[in-house]
Design an enzyme around this catalytic site. Sequence first.
Site, PDB file in Angstrom:
ATOM      1  N   HIS A 120       0.807  -1.220   0.000  1.00 53.47           N
ATOM      2  CA  HIS A 120       0.000   0.000   0.000  1.00 53.47           C
ATOM      3  C   HIS A 120       0.848   1.283   0.000  1.00 53.47           C
ATOM      4  O   HIS A 120       0.811   2.111   0.881  1.00 53.47           O
ATOM      5  CB  HIS A 120      -1.116   0.006   1.050  1.00 53.47           C
ATOM      6  CG  HIS A 120      -0.723  -0.164   2.490  1.00 53.47           C
ATOM      7  ND1 HIS A 120       0.226   0.595   3.091  1.00 53.47           N
ATOM      8  CD2 HIS A 120      -1.203  -0.982   3.452  1.00 53.47           C
ATOM      9  CE1 HIS A 120       0.319   0.247   4.366  1.00 53.47           C
ATOM     10  NE2 HIS A 120      -0.530  -0.713   4.602  1.00 53.47           N
ATOM     11  N   HIS A 169      -3.900  -8.208  15.580  1.00 55.03           N
ATOM     12  CA  HIS A 169      -4.141  -7.017  14.746  1.00 55.03           C
ATOM     13  C   HIS A 169      -4.899  -7.457  13.505  1.00 55.03           C
ATOM     14  O   HIS A 169      -4.573  -8.487  12.908  1.00 55.03           O
ATOM     15  CB  HIS A 169      -2.773  -6.420  14.409  1.00 55.03           C
ATOM     16  CG  HIS A 169      -2.765  -5.275  13.445  1.00 55.03           C
ATOM     17  ND1 HIS A 169      -3.787  -4.364  13.337  1.00 55.03           N
ATOM     18  CD2 HIS A 169      -1.802  -4.864  12.564  1.00 55.03           C
ATOM     19  CE1 HIS A 169      -3.458  -3.464  12.414  1.00 55.03           C
ATOM     20  NE2 HIS A 169      -2.274  -3.742  11.930  1.00 55.03           N
ATOM     21  N   GLU A 218      -5.359  -5.893  10.479  1.00 56.81           N
ATOM     22  CA  GLU A 218      -5.020  -5.494   9.109  1.00 56.81           C
ATOM     23  C   GLU A 218      -4.808  -6.762   8.270  1.00 56.81           C
ATOM     24  O   GLU A 218      -4.255  -7.762   8.747  1.00 56.81           O
ATOM     25  CB  GLU A 218      -3.775  -4.591   9.087  1.00 56.81           C
ATOM     26  CG  GLU A 218      -3.639  -3.902   7.741  1.00 56.81           C
ATOM     27  CD  GLU A 218      -2.661  -2.726   7.713  1.00 56.81           C
ATOM     28  OE1 GLU A 218      -1.952  -2.482   8.698  1.00 56.81           O
ATOM     29  OE2 GLU A 218      -2.626  -2.054   6.660  1.00 56.81           O
ATOM     30  N   ASP A 278      -2.843  -7.958   6.183  1.00 60.87           N
ATOM     31  CA  ASP A 278      -1.559  -8.673   6.026  1.00 60.87           C
ATOM     32  C   ASP A 278      -1.375  -9.707   7.141  1.00 60.87           C
ATOM     33  O   ASP A 278      -0.560 -10.618   7.022  1.00 60.87           O
ATOM     34  CB  ASP A 278      -0.359  -7.718   5.952  1.00 60.87           C
ATOM     35  CG  ASP A 278      -0.326  -6.689   7.044  1.00 60.87           C
ATOM     36  OD1 ASP A 278      -1.399  -6.243   7.495  1.00 60.87           O
ATOM     37  OD2 ASP A 278       0.779  -6.296   7.471  1.00 60.87           O
ATOM     38  N   HIS A 302      -0.652  -0.807  15.404  1.00 56.00           N
ATOM     39  CA  HIS A 302      -0.778   0.241  14.412  1.00 56.00           C
ATOM     40  C   HIS A 302      -2.238   0.665  14.135  1.00 56.00           C
ATOM     41  O   HIS A 302      -2.493   1.701  13.546  1.00 56.00           O
ATOM     42  CB  HIS A 302      -0.098  -0.325  13.149  1.00 56.00           C
ATOM     43  CG  HIS A 302      -0.460   0.198  11.832  1.00 56.00           C
ATOM     44  ND1 HIS A 302      -0.758  -0.583  10.750  1.00 56.00           N
ATOM     45  CD2 HIS A 302      -0.546   1.468  11.396  1.00 56.00           C
ATOM     46  CE1 HIS A 302      -1.009   0.149   9.706  1.00 56.00           C
ATOM     47  NE2 HIS A 302      -0.885   1.396  10.050  1.00 56.00           N
ATOM     48  N   ASP A 344       3.004  -5.500  14.639  1.00 55.14           N
ATOM     49  CA  ASP A 344       3.665  -4.538  13.743  1.00 55.14           C
ATOM     50  C   ASP A 344       4.868  -3.840  14.397  1.00 55.14           C
ATOM     51  O   ASP A 344       5.827  -3.479  13.699  1.00 55.14           O
ATOM     52  CB  ASP A 344       2.665  -3.456  13.311  1.00 55.14           C
ATOM     53  CG  ASP A 344       1.830  -3.878  12.101  1.00 55.14           C
ATOM     54  OD1 ASP A 344       2.159  -4.880  11.459  1.00 55.14           O
ATOM     55  OD2 ASP A 344       0.843  -3.182  11.810  1.00 55.14           O
ATOM     56  N   TYR A 364      10.408   1.452   8.167  1.00 61.75           N
ATOM     57  CA  TYR A 364       9.108   0.935   8.606  1.00 61.75           C
ATOM     58  C   TYR A 364       8.474   1.892   9.613  1.00 61.75           C
ATOM     59  O   TYR A 364       7.297   2.256   9.507  1.00 61.75           O
ATOM     60  CB  TYR A 364       9.327  -0.459   9.229  1.00 61.75           C
ATOM     61  CG  TYR A 364       8.068  -1.167   9.597  1.00 61.75           C
ATOM     62  CD1 TYR A 364       7.466  -2.054   8.703  1.00 61.75           C
ATOM     63  CD2 TYR A 364       7.458  -0.950  10.815  1.00 61.75           C
ATOM     64  CE1 TYR A 364       6.300  -2.707   9.030  1.00 61.75           C
ATOM     65  CE2 TYR A 364       6.291  -1.594  11.157  1.00 61.75           C
ATOM     66  CZ  TYR A 364       5.710  -2.470  10.266  1.00 61.75           C
ATOM     67  OH  TYR A 364       4.546  -3.101  10.604  1.00 61.75           O
ATOM     68  N   HIS A 403       6.631  -8.711  11.204  1.00 61.74           N
ATOM     69  CA  HIS A 403       7.339  -8.465   9.941  1.00 61.74           C
ATOM     70  C   HIS A 403       8.841  -8.486  10.199  1.00 61.74           C
ATOM     71  O   HIS A 403       9.327  -7.837  11.136  1.00 61.74           O
ATOM     72  CB  HIS A 403       6.993  -7.078   9.373  1.00 61.74           C
ATOM     73  CG  HIS A 403       5.545  -6.898   9.014  1.00 61.74           C
ATOM     74  ND1 HIS A 403       4.934  -7.572   7.973  1.00 61.74           N
ATOM     75  CD2 HIS A 403       4.590  -6.109   9.548  1.00 61.74           C
ATOM     76  CE1 HIS A 403       3.664  -7.205   7.888  1.00 61.74           C
ATOM     77  NE2 HIS A 403       3.424  -6.319   8.843  1.00 61.74           N
TER      78      HIS A 403
HETATM   79 FE1  FEO Z   1      -0.735  -2.918  10.421  1.00 61.75          FE
HETATM   80 FE2  FEO Z   1       1.396  -5.393   9.380  1.00 61.75          FE
HETATM   81  O1  FEO Z   1      -0.218  -4.464   9.545  1.00 61.75           O
END
Ligand code: FEO
Length: 399
Positions: A22, A76, A78, A80, A143, A162, A190, A221
């Site tokens: 994104h 979380h 999101e 991903d 996040h 995150d 990041y 991540h």
């Molecule tokens: Fe806020 Fe890795 O997603």
Amino acid sequence: MSELRNNIFSVGAVDWNVRDFHSFDTKRGATYNAYLVQDEKNALIDAVKAPFAETLFRNISEKTELEKINYVVCNHCEPDHSGALPEVMKRLTNATLLCNAKCKDVLAAHYDIADWKIQIVGPTDRISLGTRSMMFLNTPMVHWPESMMTYIPEEKILFSNDAFGQHLATSVRFDDQWDLPEIMREAKAYYANIVTPYGRQVLKTLEAAKDLPLEMIAPSHGLIWRKNLGTILSAYSDWASGRYSAKVLILYDTMWESTKKMAEEIAKGAISVSSGLDVQPIHIRKTSLTRIATELLDTPVIAVGSATLNTLMMPMMGAVLTYIKGLKFRSKSAVSFGSAGWGPGGPESIAKWLEEMNYPLVAPMIKSKFLPTPEVLDQCFQTGITLGKLALEKAKQNE
Ligand code: FEO
């Protein structure tokens, strides 16, 4: 598949070739980390992006049968991390999903959760797995509003989702197996591009994590921190508190190189102040938004310039300023500059943006009619000196 500790495995996926996350320029790819904790009961901490569901199932199946997973933690929502959850909840037939109340709402907005077994957990809960247990820290806005972290006290491992992550695809999983400066460059990118607007919440999270004995931080991540925890925690503290470096950034776009000449003269002036200054003239159409934001994170002083196109700044500079505004960096002292032909526009429209972002204008706007004259170039050089001195002062205020 890597083992973090006795029967705690990394079972997520490496996305080697993602190049746009994104709008984040993931030039080194990304990973979607998920963790399997095997004990008397088994837990999966976080899932992966939807297209990687099969990789997740394959990795889990190397260690246990899918039906033997008792808990799935969603730290979380999101996509991903949650994208694979519909398939996970279908195939892990005996699993209860653990999440906080806000997370349940956000999941319901994304997926049909009617058939999912969900148990709401919060900071006072402790879910026993047998010899180990899971505790939860709510970390809103790190996040998203529902974000939380999972902590296994018996192993002193924080699954931070995150936070403390990096977009970096590697064949190894731990920070002591890769080049630390590169990990930190990616961790900074990041932070700058994803976490910056939530610095206050990051400081609260660091405060809450301060009392946790920590031997490992396993983000969702990138690489797992098992050696350099102090380095990443201290960097987060610096970034979240808006610590300045001795740095001048000159962002510009140019049409026939007049504004480029001005930018380079401003750079020369700043460089003349001290060899201890990091001075970077950046042509914004040749540089990704991701890199621009990363460089901006710790910069106290910026010059922003553009040629004039149709009485405004050039359009990519508009995109850069929009991105910067949204990231809500700590305020920067600023100056605008640029060239025009027969009417005003470029530097004036930039100055309006800078004022709107509450960036104090610390030197008069520098304008050139067509090519910059020796007088205009001298004004650029002198402004560079002003900016360089100011950057040194601002960086000293950190000490
Ligand atoms: Fe806020 Fe890795 O997603």
